[in-house]
Scaffold this active site. Structure first.
Site, PDB file in Angstrom:
ATOM      1  N   GLY A 156     -30.161  -5.768  18.081  1.00 20.98           N
ATOM      2  CA  GLY A 156     -29.063  -5.025  17.762  1.00 20.98           C
ATOM      3  C   GLY A 156     -29.176  -4.033  16.532  1.00 20.98           C
ATOM      4  CD  GLU A 411     -23.442  13.761   8.955  1.00 21.84           C
ATOM      5  OE1 GLU A 411     -23.326  14.991   9.004  1.00 21.84           O
ATOM      6  OE2 GLU A 411     -23.919  12.974   9.583  1.00 21.84           O
TER       7      GLU A 411
END
Length: 664
Positions: A156, A411
């Site tokens: 994941g 970001e």
């Protein structure tokens, strides 16, 4: 003496018992990674359970945080202050063992993990901090900063986009003290991952410039140990690809998603105990197993050896040793308060009509000279965010002695890396992007707020004042979303003085993140008394007042403060009694006592107008249902900024007319 497998089985037993008692949780990953954890924690991890804050400890991050019983079991077995009763209270109210590991609860938890991908990214930040601190402080023959950052992660984490952002940068910067273990068990919540995750992960990481050790048997202690030794010897970050069986030891559920996120059940736990040869009741660990796991004596010896090294360093380099202690303890330099306040007073005495992003850069220039702990950066927008100052020196793989990180267009990665830098200690991290693109990073800022760690974000180009780039780049709802985040301090200053105050408070704030929101366009400096300058820190204050009790209050932030002042001047000339309140930080204002808030916004003055080029709905809290808001209710447009401000009603004429309607 217990075998290594038996010691690993202690983790498996505690993990399945903890999840079963809580009737919720994830037993699969802890049971699958227990052998890896046993080798790492007993054979390699330098840590001291009696002092989890030891500066030169190795860092361990469980990026797949849903497998939290793994780290809780490790901490308990190793001798940290985490009792068997704490493990029995797994996932219960006010326990030290919440469902996902949370920083500040159990000692030894280095970061809060759970949102997948952020743990590996925090670990990249920790490894960057270690490398930078070593470059700044180590001397020949005196390696006082010398530790590894280890991270466990699952499929994941690798599917999340942030793992690409972080691991790409880690390879570019040559973070050789970063060692990641991929729990390659082929299972996620939905089942076997080959239907949605068929990447060639080893080649992916080789492309980043990592050292990759493929196909390690995650249940073979010798293979795991050899991989760790090879990783520690390589100058690149290392990915150890460990093939594991999820839920190892569960005869009927291992290797399937059935054991990923649910208790095994009493019957299956009994079968697992028999399969593993673990004959002890739930939550019972025999003394010989505890004895083999106990790391207190070894940890104390390792820290004592480091203390001796540090004493030798301090004798040879007393000034550097004192500075190291100050920075690791998170203390600001001597005379900080006095010097910072003088800088702010000088700005008030020397007006300049500049963009607040330029005012931010000027504050960096002034404060940065006092703060060698600054670690700045921007997501590829330094010329626009104005985050570099004369003392900025870029970090490079071959030279980490600088104080500025070129994060690239990353970001989310930048913000979570900064959380890792802050958690590591020794630095005050700041980063930057356009306010609109904080959206990419929002969850990492939320995690900073949740963990109560310092993370200073510079968000420029704060409104429709951005102009021609249009609504894709013009923030509307972003300021409100930041303000609505618990423990977030959000500042939108109106001039260079408020900007410097915002920076000072963000630097001083150690218990949470700060969002500093700055304009692209020039803003007029406002006149203030010394008392008004002092009141800026309160988040909201009277900037311009009426003669006698006001009949109307104008509340504004940032670029709209100048507009409010001009409108007030016109209304005053027409005989109205108008107060202007500058409110750069609503969260700071809300923390003031009731008497101060009442002195600024008297409850019996209900004629109020809030003016901000952001989403309008936020301001009803301050103007009430009888007040008015001049704000945004739609997205922006592509046009020159002055045309947009006029189109959306940010004009003196509109404020004056709205005031007259309100007072009629």
């Amino acid at each position: 003496m217990p075998s290594r497998k038996h010691l690993a089985n202690a983790i498996r037993a505690l993990s399945m018992d903890g999840v079963q008692k809580a009737n919720s949780g994830h037993p699969g990953a802890p049971m699958g990674m227990a052998d890896i954890a046993e080798v790492l924690w007993r054979g390699h991890l330098n840590h001291n359970p009696s002092n989890p804050e030891w500066a030169d400890r190795d860092r361990f991050v469980l990026s797949n945080g849903h497998g939290s019983m793994l780290i809780y079991s490790l901490l308990h077995l190793s001798g940290y202050e985490l009792s068997i009763d704490d493990l029995k209270n797994f996932r219960q109210l006010h326990s030290k063992t919440p469902g996902h590991p949370e920083y500040g609860y159990a000692p030894g938890i280095e970061t809060t993990t759970g949102p997948l991908g952020q743990g590996i990214t925090n670990a990249v930040g920790m490894a960057m901090a270690e490398k930078a601190l070593a470059a700044q402080f180590n001397k020949e023959g005196h390696d006082i900063v010398d530790h590894f950052t280890y991270v466990f992660m699952g499929d994941g984490c690798l599917m999340e986009g942030i793992s690409h952002e972080a691991c790409s940068l880690a390879g570019t910067l040559g973070l050789g003290k970063l060692i990641a273990f991929w729990d390659d068990n082929g299972i996620s919540i939905d089942g076997h991952v080959e239907g949605w995750f068929s990447d060639d992960t080893p080649k992916r990481f080789e492309a980043y410039g990592w050292h990759v050790i493929p196909a390690v048997d995650g249940h073979n202690a010798e293979a795991i140990n050899a991989a760790i030794e090879a990783a520690k010897a390589d100058p690149r970050p290392t990915l150890i690809c460990t093939k594991t069986i999820i839920g190892f030891g569960s005869p009927n559920k291992s290797g399937s998603h059935d054991c990923h996120g649910a208790p095994l059940g009493a019957e299956e736990i009994a079968a697992a105990r028999e399969f593993l040869g673990w004959e002890h009741p739930a939550f019972e660990i025999p003394a010989d197993v505890y004895a083999e796991w106990d790391a207190k004596a070894a940890g104390a010896a390792k820290e004592a050896a480091w203390n001796a090294k540090f004493d030798a360093y301090a004798a040879a380099y007393p000034a550097e040793a004192a500075e190291f202690k100050r920075r690791v303890n998170g203390e600001l330099p001597a005379q900080w308060e006095e010097k910072a306040n003088q800088i702010i007073a000088d700005l008030q005495a020397n007006p300049a009509n500049i963009a607040s992003r330029k005012a931010s850069q000027n504050a960096l220039e002034a404060f940065g000279k006092m703060l060698p702990e600054f670690m700045g950066g921007s997501a590829d927008l330094a010329p626009s965010n104005l985050t570099m100052w004369s003392g900025s020196k870029s970090l490079e793989a071959s030279d980490f002695s600088g104080n500025y990180i070129h994060y690239g267009v990353r970001e989310f990665g930048m913000t979570a890396i900064m959380n890792g830098i802050a958690l590591h200690g020794g630095f005050v991290p700041y980063g930057a992007t356009f306010l609109m693109f904080m959206e990419y990073a929002r969850n990492a800022m939320r995690m900073a707020a949740l963990m109560k760690v310092q993370n200073i974000q510079v968000y420029t180009h704060d409104s429709i004042g951005l102009g021609e780039d249009g609504p894709t780049h013009q923030p509307v709802e972003q300021i409100a979303s930041l303000r609505l985040t618990p423990n977030m301090s959000t500042w939108r200053p109106c001039d260079q003085v408020e900007s410097a105050v915002a920076w000072k408070l963000a630097i001083e704030r150690k218990d949470g993140p700060s969002a500093l929101i700055f304009s692209r366009q020039n803003l007029a400096q406002q006149p203030r008394s010394a008392e008004q300058v002092a009141d800026i820190a309160k988040g909201g204050y009277i900037l311009k007042d009426s003669d006698g009790k006001p009949e109307l209050i104008l509340i504004a932030t940032g670029s709209e403060v100048e507009l409010a002042v001009k409108a007030a001047e016109q209304l005053t000339a027409e005989g109205k009694k108008v107060r202007v309140v500058s409110m750069p930080a609503t969260d700071a204002f809300d923390k003031q006592d009731a008497a101060y808030r009442e002195s600024v916004l008297p409850s019996d003055v209900t004629a109020r107008i809030a003016i901000e080029a952001g989403i309008a709905d936020f301001w009803y809290k301050y103007v009430g249902f009888d007040g008015r808001i001049i704000g945004m209710t739609t997205f922006g447009e592509s046009a020159p900024a002055d045309q947009l401000f006029e189109m959306f009603g940010f004009t003196v004429e509109n404020v004056v007319n709205t005031a007259k309607e309100l007072l009629a």
